[in-house]
Design an enzyme around this catalytic site. Sequence first.
Site, PDB file in Angstrom:
ATOM      1  N   PHE A 229       0.825  -1.209   0.000  1.00 23.90           N
ATOM      2  CA  PHE A 229       0.000   0.000   0.000  1.00 23.90           C
ATOM      3  C   PHE A 229       0.856   1.254   0.000  1.00 23.90           C
ATOM      4  O   PHE A 229       2.057   1.218   0.290  1.00 23.90           O
ATOM      5  CB  PHE A 229      -0.921   0.016   1.236  1.00 23.90           C
ATOM      6  N   HIS A 395       6.432  -7.467  12.204  1.00 25.19           N
ATOM      7  CA  HIS A 395       6.439  -6.582  11.027  1.00 25.19           C
ATOM      8  C   HIS A 395       5.059  -6.030  10.730  1.00 25.19           C
ATOM      9  O   HIS A 395       4.870  -5.311   9.760  1.00 25.19           O
ATOM     10  CB  HIS A 395       7.022  -7.304   9.814  1.00 25.19           C
TER      11      HIS A 395
END
EC number: 6.5.1.8
Length: 468
Positions: A229, A395
């Site tokens: 994104f 993460h």
Amino acid sequence: MGSKKIQGRMLNAYLSDNQSKSIALGILNRQYKKHDITYKLDLISKIIAKPQDYLDDPIWSKLANSILPKEVLKTEEDMHELKDNPSEFSIFGKKEINSNAIQQMKVAMSLPVAEKGALMPDAHQGYGLPIGGVLATKNEIIPYAVGVDIGCRMSLSLYDLPENYIHRYEYNLKKALKEHTAFGTSQCINYAQEHEILDRREFHESSLLKGLHQKACKQIGSSGGGNHFVEWGIVEIDADNTLGITEGKYIGIMAHSGSRGLGATIAQHFTQIAKSKCKLPKSASHLAWLDINSSEGHEYWIAMNLAGDYAKACHDRIHANLSKAMGIKPFRIIENHHNFAWKEKLENQEEFIIHRKGATPAHEGQSGIIPGTMISPAYIVSGKGNTSSLNSASHGAGRSLSRTKAKSSITKSAMKGMLKHTGVTLLGAGVDEAPIVYKDIDKIMSHQNDLVKIEGKFFPKIVRMAKD
């Protein structure tokens, strides 16, 4: 009009054996004769990246089966035996992790080359090493413990602009995302991109990388599909931050993407080589390794580092293009890899190769970004250098639903309702990236108090992802 027919030599950078090339040529020139060469090469790259997804495909199953090496029986003399008792590893946030990811990490720690390991709270099952797995070896590099999207990373640009900038320039910000970002296998920025990475000598020192140079030039500045994104949002920096940034609210661009077709092809190429040289039982076959001092191991190390630098270059271009489009300049950039392998010394000053597949480096004082979902905050953090996690942190939030399950259990209207309720504008993305397919980022962060210090948060406002 130019020829649309694929020639065998065009596949040299994608497929290393003649049988696979022959199968691919037959399918492409028979089933896709009306498509151009670029489309066909992008399609092959996509299949090479995840051949396991095509094992039952009516068109591509034969190629997929030829790419994935046949499993070797445990009776073969050259088979590497797994340890009867896996080496111990640290688990953070165990109650957030499904048992299949823990079992997969146990298999990894059964490798004869496994020295140390850790599992992050966002962990879920993957191929080879679980996503959120950290694995230390001495002189062995495991391509699938790095992953297909080599050097996948987070980046955040901060701008000293007022909070109402997002609302005031909403049309312009959406327009910039639509015109200056691109997502998906065959997508690229529609104007020339310059970056010093494209002049790197490594592209001319091996036939594999030489064959990938054109693709790298074409795809630089773009992003992959899935959970990649680019977002505009509000940044809130804490009063007690150690980043040297004044407490307050800022405007930010945050991106998540990796090394595109370059990294995927490198990963698949060297995984095939590793599997051919390192015979393992079926349960561990994706964890085949290369000796770092061998010619193949050295070549992978060079290619992996190039792919990591290329991923950073893509982020450089994403941020530069959007900044230029809006006529603004950042005062600070924070970024980090999370699919990579590093040579690092641990507490006894002994050097290891640390594989972090979906895990953020978190050495003492090292800054990083741990994203949530399209409607929840990302955390800006600095590492605490915890050796039990091998200086690592999660993460992201981590998936709780597979893409298949998400598509069968979430409607587009429900997803739109979530976005409307939180005031987030979404450009692209399907229900497989809906916020509820991910774990609660706040819970994930609560299990990492010993791993990272929270320095601030990023709140998404305008999000662009790959189209449904």
